[in-house]
Design a protein around this motif. Structure first.
Motif, PDB file in Angstrom:
ATOM      1  N   GLY A  63       1.247  -1.231   0.223  1.00 48.03           N
ATOM      2  CA  GLY A  63       0.127  -0.050  -0.271  1.00 48.03           C
ATOM      3  C   GLY A  63       0.646   1.250  -0.384  1.00 48.03           C
ATOM      4  N   SER A  64       1.627   1.636   0.752  1.00 48.03           N
ATOM      5  CA  SER A  64       2.817   2.680   0.599  1.00 48.03           C
ATOM      6  C   SER A  64       3.365   2.792  -0.644  1.00 48.03           C
ATOM      7  CB  SER A  64       3.883   1.765   1.879  1.00 48.03           C
ATOM      8  OG  SER A  64       3.007   2.270   3.198  1.00 48.03           O
ATOM      9  N   PHE A  98       2.879   6.179  -2.102  1.00 51.34           N
ATOM     10  CA  PHE A  98       4.086   6.896  -2.203  1.00 51.34           C
ATOM     11  C   PHE A  98       4.744   7.067  -3.007  1.00 51.34           C
ATOM     12  CE2 PHE A  98       2.431   6.672   2.431  1.00 51.34           C
ATOM     13  CZ  PHE A  98       1.681   7.582   2.978  1.00 51.34           C
ATOM     14  N   ALA A  99       4.390   6.202  -4.266  1.00 45.45           N
ATOM     15  CA  ALA A  99       5.949   6.051  -4.339  1.00 45.45           C
ATOM     16  C   ALA A  99       5.809   6.253  -5.486  1.00 45.45           C
ATOM     17  CB  ALA A  99       6.538   4.185  -4.844  1.00 45.45           C
ATOM     18  N   ALA A 100       6.656   7.017  -6.590  1.00 45.41           N
ATOM     19  CA  ALA A 100       6.120   8.159  -8.608  1.00 45.41           C
ATOM     20  C   ALA A 100       5.427   6.350  -9.018  1.00 45.41           C
ATOM     21  CB  ALA A 100       7.497   8.145  -8.684  1.00 45.41           C
ATOM     22  N   ASN A 101       6.574   5.222  -9.127  1.00 44.98           N
ATOM     23  CA  ASN A 101       6.011   4.097 -10.368  1.00 44.98           C
ATOM     24  C   ASN A 101       5.016   3.494  -8.626  1.00 44.98           C
ATOM     25  OD1 ASN A 101       6.971   5.522 -11.447  1.00 44.98           O
ATOM     26  ND2 ASN A 101       9.174   4.581 -11.635  1.00 44.98           N
ATOM     27  N   GLY A 102       2.998   4.036  -8.751  1.00 50.33           N
ATOM     28  CA  GLY A 102       3.118   2.758  -8.322  1.00 50.33           C
ATOM     29  C   GLY A 102       2.271   1.973  -8.481  1.00 50.33           C
ATOM     30  N   PHE A 103       1.717   1.758  -9.733  1.00 45.53           N
ATOM     31  CA  PHE A 103       1.068   0.997 -10.863  1.00 45.53           C
ATOM     32  C   PHE A 103      -0.494   1.371 -10.189  1.00 45.53           C
ATOM     33  CE2 PHE A 103       5.053  -0.908 -10.799  1.00 45.53           C
ATOM     34  CZ  PHE A 103       5.225  -1.852 -11.838  1.00 45.53           C
TER      35      PHE A 103
END
Length: 216
Positions: free
Chosen positions: A157-158, A162-167
């Motif tokens: 979930g994080s 929060f990730a740029a490439n978060g699918f």
């Protein structure tokens, strides 16, 4: 959901995602701060709802509560909270997935990886949900598989949140629609803890029997 492999040239585009820095760093930071708020507000809201459910159970079943192991009431309140949250996430996920998520064929793989920031909230809600569920699960003695599940969802979930490439294209399905499957599981878990909730409640008793039939 169909599986689609990268088209010609998309492998290079995917590789380039790791080397591309955002040109709107301030805007990205503001969005992340808003998602952090979503995480903690959702965790606090679920904790409050859980406390209210537990308090209602104590009042409604006060004669039984005073004579039995109080841990069972905590487990029932926990499972009722899970049922409610899973149902809400599932319904919202259904709405978003079938009305607002475009067809996979119309969206390139690169956009599916780093696009759809509007669905980051699904990851935030899941992180908040499991931030509440993890300590409560430890408190009531949940098994190791479920504790590992909470930790895994916190990680996944994080990334989505929060990730740029978060699918995030897939977030409404995996963080929303899939949660519907946990509703009968919550009813099943409640029935395993105690039967006091089903005594003299014909509708709940029928629901328990139906769930028993589904789960067996």
């Amino acid at each position: 959901m169909t599986i689609e492999f990268p088209r010609i040239g998309e492998i290079e585009l995917l590789s380039a995602l790791h080397d591309t820095s955002s040109s709107n760093a301030a805007e990205d930071q503001n969005e992340k701060l808003q998602l952090v708020e979503v995480v903690f507000i959702s965790a606090a809201a679920i904790a409050t709802y859980h406390f209210c459910l537990f308090s209602v159970l104590k009042v409604v079943y006060s004669p039984v509560y005073n004579k039995n192991d109080k841990t069972n009431f905590k487990k029932v309140a926990y499972q009722l909270t899970n049922l409610s949250v899973n149902f809400a996430l599932g319904v919202w996920g259904f709405y978003q997935y079938f009305w607002n998520v475009p067809s996979m064929k119309s969206v390139g793989i690169v956009e599916r990886v780093n696009g759809f920031p509007q669905f980051a909230i699904f990851g935030g809600l899941q992180v908040g949900y499991n931030l509440w569920a993890l300590p409560i699960g430890l408190l009531i003695g949940e098994g190791a598989p479920m504790i590992c599940h909470h930790l895994a969802v916190l990680c996944v979930g994080s990334i989505s949140c929060f990730a740029a490439n978060g699918f995030r294209y897939h977030a409404p399905f995996f963080f929303g629609v899939v949660e519907i499957s946990s509703v009968p599981l919550s009813i099943w878990n409640i029935s395993k803890v105690r039967s006091f909730m089903f005594v003299n409640h014909s509708i709940m008793f029928a629901g328990k029997k139906l769930t028993d039939l589904i789960m067996t």
